[in-house]
Enzyme design. Structure first.
Site, short mmCIF file in Angstrom:
data_model
loop_
_atom_site.label_atom_id
_atom_site.label_comp_id
_atom_site.label_asym_id
_atom_site.label_seq_id
_atom_site.Cartn_x
_atom_site.Cartn_y
_atom_site.Cartn_z
N GLN A 87 12.57 -5.43 -10.20
CA GLN A 87 11.83 -6.70 -10.31
C GLN A 87 10.33 -6.44 -10.51
OE1 GLN A 87 13.08 -10.28 -8.65
NE2 GLN A 87 11.11 -10.82 -7.76
N GLU A 88 9.79 -5.44 -9.78
CA GLU A 88 8.35 -5.15 -9.90
C GLU A 88 8.00 -4.81 -11.36
OE1 GLU A 88 6.79 -2.19 -7.21
OE2 GLU A 88 5.08 -1.79 -8.50
N GLU A 136 4.58 7.74 -18.76
CA GLU A 136 5.24 9.06 -18.72
C GLU A 136 6.36 9.06 -17.67
OE1 GLU A 136 1.89 8.63 -18.65
OE2 GLU A 136 1.59 9.22 -20.74
N SER A 165 1.90 8.89 -8.73
CA SER A 165 3.27 8.96 -9.26
C SER A 165 4.18 9.70 -8.29
CB SER A 165 3.28 9.71 -10.60
OG SER A 165 2.37 9.14 -11.49
N GLN A 225 -4.70 -10.13 -47.81
CA GLN A 225 -3.32 -9.63 -47.63
C GLN A 225 -3.26 -8.59 -46.51
OE1 GLN A 225 -1.27 -7.18 -50.59
NE2 GLN A 225 0.34 -8.74 -50.63
N ALA A 261 0.84 -1.21 0.00
CA ALA A 261 0.00 0.00 0.00
C ALA A 261 0.87 1.25 0.00
CB ALA A 261 -0.93 -0.02 1.21
C1 LIG Z 1 -5.66 -1.69 -11.17
C2 LIG Z 1 -4.65 -0.95 -10.35
C3 LIG Z 1 -3.95 -1.62 -9.36
C4 LIG Z 1 -3.05 -0.92 -8.55
N1 LIG Z 1 -2.41 -1.59 -7.53
C5 LIG Z 1 -1.66 -0.88 -6.62
C6 LIG Z 1 -1.14 -1.50 -5.45
O1 LIG Z 1 -1.30 -2.71 -5.24
N2 LIG Z 1 -0.46 -0.73 -4.55
C7 LIG Z 1 -0.26 0.61 -4.74
O2 LIG Z 1 0.34 1.25 -3.88
N3 LIG Z 1 -0.75 1.23 -5.86
C8 LIG Z 1 -1.46 0.52 -6.79
N4 LIG Z 1 -1.97 1.14 -7.90
C9 LIG Z 1 -1.74 2.57 -8.09
C10 LIG Z 1 -0.76 2.87 -9.21
O3 LIG Z 1 0.54 2.51 -8.83
C11 LIG Z 1 -0.92 4.35 -9.57
O4 LIG Z 1 -2.15 4.45 -10.26
C12 LIG Z 1 0.21 4.87 -10.41
O5 LIG Z 1 1.37 5.01 -9.64
C13 LIG Z 1 -0.11 6.23 -11.04
O6 LIG Z 1 -0.57 7.13 -10.09
P1 LIG Z 1 -1.95 7.92 -10.33
O7 LIG Z 1 -2.94 6.97 -10.86
O8 LIG Z 1 -2.28 8.65 -9.10
O9 LIG Z 1 -1.64 8.94 -11.50
P2 LIG Z 1 -1.04 10.40 -11.35
O10 LIG Z 1 0.26 10.37 -10.67
O11 LIG Z 1 -2.10 11.30 -10.82
O12 LIG Z 1 -0.80 10.78 -12.88
C14 LIG Z 1 -1.84 11.23 -13.74
C15 LIG Z 1 -1.23 11.43 -15.12
O13 LIG Z 1 -0.17 12.42 -15.05
C16 LIG Z 1 1.02 11.86 -15.56
N5 LIG Z 1 2.16 12.36 -14.77
C17 LIG Z 1 2.28 12.35 -13.42
N6 LIG Z 1 3.45 12.89 -13.06
C18 LIG Z 1 4.11 13.19 -14.20
C19 LIG Z 1 5.38 13.76 -14.50
N7 LIG Z 1 6.23 14.10 -13.54
N8 LIG Z 1 5.72 13.95 -15.81
C20 LIG Z 1 4.86 13.60 -16.79
N9 LIG Z 1 3.64 13.07 -16.58
C21 LIG Z 1 3.27 12.86 -15.31
C22 LIG Z 1 0.88 10.36 -15.40
O14 LIG Z 1 1.70 9.67 -16.31
C23 LIG Z 1 -0.59 10.17 -15.68
O15 LIG Z 1 -0.80 10.12 -17.06
C24 LIG Z 1 -2.82 0.46 -8.76
C25 LIG Z 1 -3.50 1.13 -9.80
C26 LIG Z 1 -4.40 0.43 -10.57
C27 LIG Z 1 -5.13 1.20 -11.65
#
Ligand SMILES: Cc1cc2nc3c(=O)[nH]c(=O)nc-3n(C[C@H](O)[C@H](O)[C@H](O)COP(=O)(O)OP(=O)(O)OC[C@H]3O[C@@H](n4cnc5c(N)ncnc54)[C@H](O)[C@@H]3O)c2cc1C
Length: 380
Positions: free
Chosen positions: A242-243, A368, A132, A280, A124
Site C-alpha cells: 500500500q505504501e 534500484e 535501504s 510538430q 521513523a
Molecule cells: C523527502 C524524504 C522523505 C522521507 N520520509 C521518510 C519517512 O517518513 N520515514 C522514514 O523512515 N524514512 C523516510 N525517508 C527516507 C527514505 O526512505 C530513504 O531515503 C530511502 O529508503 C533510501 O535510503 P538512503 O537515502 O539512505 O539511500 P541509501 O540506502 O544510502 O542508497 C544510496 C544509493 O545506493 C543505492 N543502493 C542501496 N542499496 C542498493 C542495493 N542493494 N543494490 C543497488 N543499489 C543500492 C540506492 O538505490 C541509492 O541510489 C525519506 C526520504 C526523503 C528524501
C-alpha cells in the site's frame, strides 16, 4: 479509459474536497512553502471535514471508505501544487499500522484523534547510516523494569515536526538475527527523552516538515509495543504494497498535472507568430508524454483494483514504483525544457512540481531497490 469503479458518493466526496482545498489550502501554499512547514490547524480542518483516514472504520471515528477515497485525496491534494500537508502518509501509510497491528486499547486511544487531525502521525525507520538496508539500523529498544528504553536517532522523517505520534522501528540488541530483532513502538511526542531535531532543508518538498528525531533514554510503557515483539520487519513488509502504491498514484498524478499545465502553455504562447503547440516537434513531445502517462495509468488502475481485491501484487507494485517515478521525472524534465526561461522562474507552477517529483525514485524504496526485488523474484 478510467476503469476504477467510482460511485456517486465518490464523486460527491471529490467535489467537496476540491472545494475545501481551493479555499483552505491553495491560497496558503506559497506561504507554507516559504515557512517550510504547514500549520497544525490545517490538519484539524482536514479532519473536521472528514478528509483524513477515510478508511478507518466507524467504530473508531472514520467512515470505513474503500481505497478509492484515498486515491481521490491523493489526486486532489496534488492539484494544490505542494507536498507539505502529507495526508497520504498519515492516512494511508502510517495509520494502517495501528489499524492492522494495534491492540484494542491502542486503537481506541489513537485512531479517533488520527481521524480528527488532533493526532498527526509519522513513521521513523531511516537512520543517518541506515536507509535501504534497514536491517543495519542501530536504534535500540531494551526492556527494563516493565518499561522499554529507546535510544537512537532517526532522520528524514516526514511530518517530523508536526507529528504527535510516531511509529518507531528499533532493535533488541540481544537478538543476533537483525530481521528478528526489530519491533515497532508507538511513541507520543511529549514522552521525556524524545526530541524533535532539525527540520531538513531539501531540494524539493519545501512545505513538508521532514526532520531528524532523537531518542535518549526515552522510556515508554511496554503497552506501546505495536504488534508482536521481533515482528517489526514482517509488519513493515506487509504494509509496503500500500505504501508504494500510494507513492505511485501520487507520482502519476503529479506527472499528469505537469503535462496538463505544459499543454495549456504550449497552446497559449506564440513563438515566431504561432502557438508553440503548432510546432510538430512540440506536438510529438506532448504526444509521447501523453502516451507514457496513458500506459502508466492503465497499469496503475489495474494495480488499484487488484489491491482493493486484497491480491498480493508486490512485484507489479515494485515495477510501477520505479517506472512511474522515473517516467514522472522524465515528464517533469521535458516539460521544463519546453517552456524555456519560464522554467527557471519560481512563479512557474511546474518548477515546484519538478523539484517535488525528484524524491519519488528515492523514498519508500529507491528505484534500484525496486529493481533488485523484481530481479530476485525472477531468479535470473
Ligand atoms: C523527502 C524524504 C522523505 C522521507 N520520509 C521518510 C519517512 O517518513 N520515514 C522514514 O523512515 N524514512 C523516510 N525517508 C527516507 C527514505 O526512505 C530513504 O531515503 C530511502 O529508503 C533510501 O535510503 P538512503 O537515502 O539512505 O539511500 P541509501 O540506502 O544510502 O542508497 C544510496 C544509493 O545506493 C543505492 N543502493 C542501496 N542499496 C542498493 C542495493 N542493494 N543494490 C543497488 N543499489 C543500492 C540506492 O538505490 C541509492 O541510489 C525519506 C526520504 C526523503 C528524501
Amino acid at each position: 479509459m478510467d476503469i476504477l469503479p467510482y460511485s456517486d458518493n465518490h464523486h460527491a466526496f471529490r467535489m467537496k474536497l476540491r472545494e475545501f482545498l481551493s479555499s483552505e489550502v491553495t491560497p496558503y501554499v506559497d506561504q507554507w512553502e516559504s515557512d517550510h512547514i504547514v500549520p497544525k490547524s490545517i490538519w484539524k480542518k482536514m479532519g473536521q471535514e472528514g478528509f483524513l483516514c477515510t478508511a478507518v472504520s466507524r467504530e473508531y471515528g472514520g467512515f470505513g471508505g474503500d481505497f478509492l477515497y484515498s486515491v481521490i485525496v491523493i489526486e486532489e491534494m496534488v492539484k494544490t501544487n505542494h507536498t507539505g500537508l502529507m495526508v497520504q502518509l498519515h492516512s494511508d501509510i502510517v495509520v494502517p499500522y495501528i489499524e492492522s497491528f494495534g491492540t484494542e486499547i491502542q486503537k481506541r486511544r489513537y485512531l479517533p484523534g488520527c481521524v480528527t487531525g488532533d493526532i498527526v502521525m509519522a513513521v521513523a525507520m531511516t537512520e543517518p547510516n541506515s536507509g535501504s538496508d534497514l536491517a543495519s539500523m542501530t536504534s535500540t529498544a531494551v526492556e527494563e523494569e516493565g518499561q522499554v528504553v529507546i535510544n537512537g536517532a532517526k532522520t528524514f522523517i516526514s511530518n517530523g515536526i508536526n507529528c504527535d505520534l510516531v511509529v518507531l522501528a528499533a532493535k533488541d540488541p540481544s537478538v543476533d538475527d537483525p530481521h528478528k530483532a526489530v519491533s515497532l513502538y508507538l511513541i507520543e511526542a511529549d514522552t521525556p527523552g524524545f526530541k524533535k531535531g532539525n527540520r531538513l532543508e531539501k531540494l524539493g518538498m519545501h512545505s513538508q516538515d521532514t526532520a531528524e528525531l532523537f531518542f535518549t533514554n526515552c522510556r515508554i510503557p511496554q503497552a506501546q509495543l505495536l504488534g508482536k515483539k521481533g515482528h517489526g520487519f514482517i509488519q513493515l513488509m506487509q504494509k509496503l504494497q500500500q505504501e508504494r502504491l500510494v507513492c505511485v498514484i501520487w507520482a502519476l498524478a503529479i506527472a499528469k498535472n505537469i503535462l496538463s499545465w505544459t499543454e495549456d502553455y504550449c497552446r497559449n504562447n506564440p513563438k515566431f507568430g504561432k502557438p508553440l503547440a503548432a510546432s510538430q516537434s512540440v506536438q510529438f513531445s506532448l504526444v509521447e508524454m501523453l502516451t507514457e502517462i496513458r500506459i502508466g495509468t492503465a497499469f496503475v488502475h489495474q494495480l488499484i483494483i487488484n489491491h482493493m481485491q486484497r491480491k498480493e501484487r508486490v512485484i507489479d507494485t515494485s515495477m510501477a514504483k520505479y517506472w512511474i517515478s522515473d517516467m514522472a521525472n522524465r515528464v517533469a524534465n521535458r516539460c521544463l525544457s519546453m517552456v524555456g526561461n519560464m522554467g527557471m522562474r519560481e512563479t512557474c507552477p511546474i518548477v515546484r512540481m519538478w523539484r517535488d517529483i525528484r524524491v519519488f525514485s528515492i523514498f519508500a524504496g529507491t528505484s534500484e531497490i525496486m529493481k533488485s526485488i523484481i530481479a530476485k523474484s525472477k531468479a535470473f
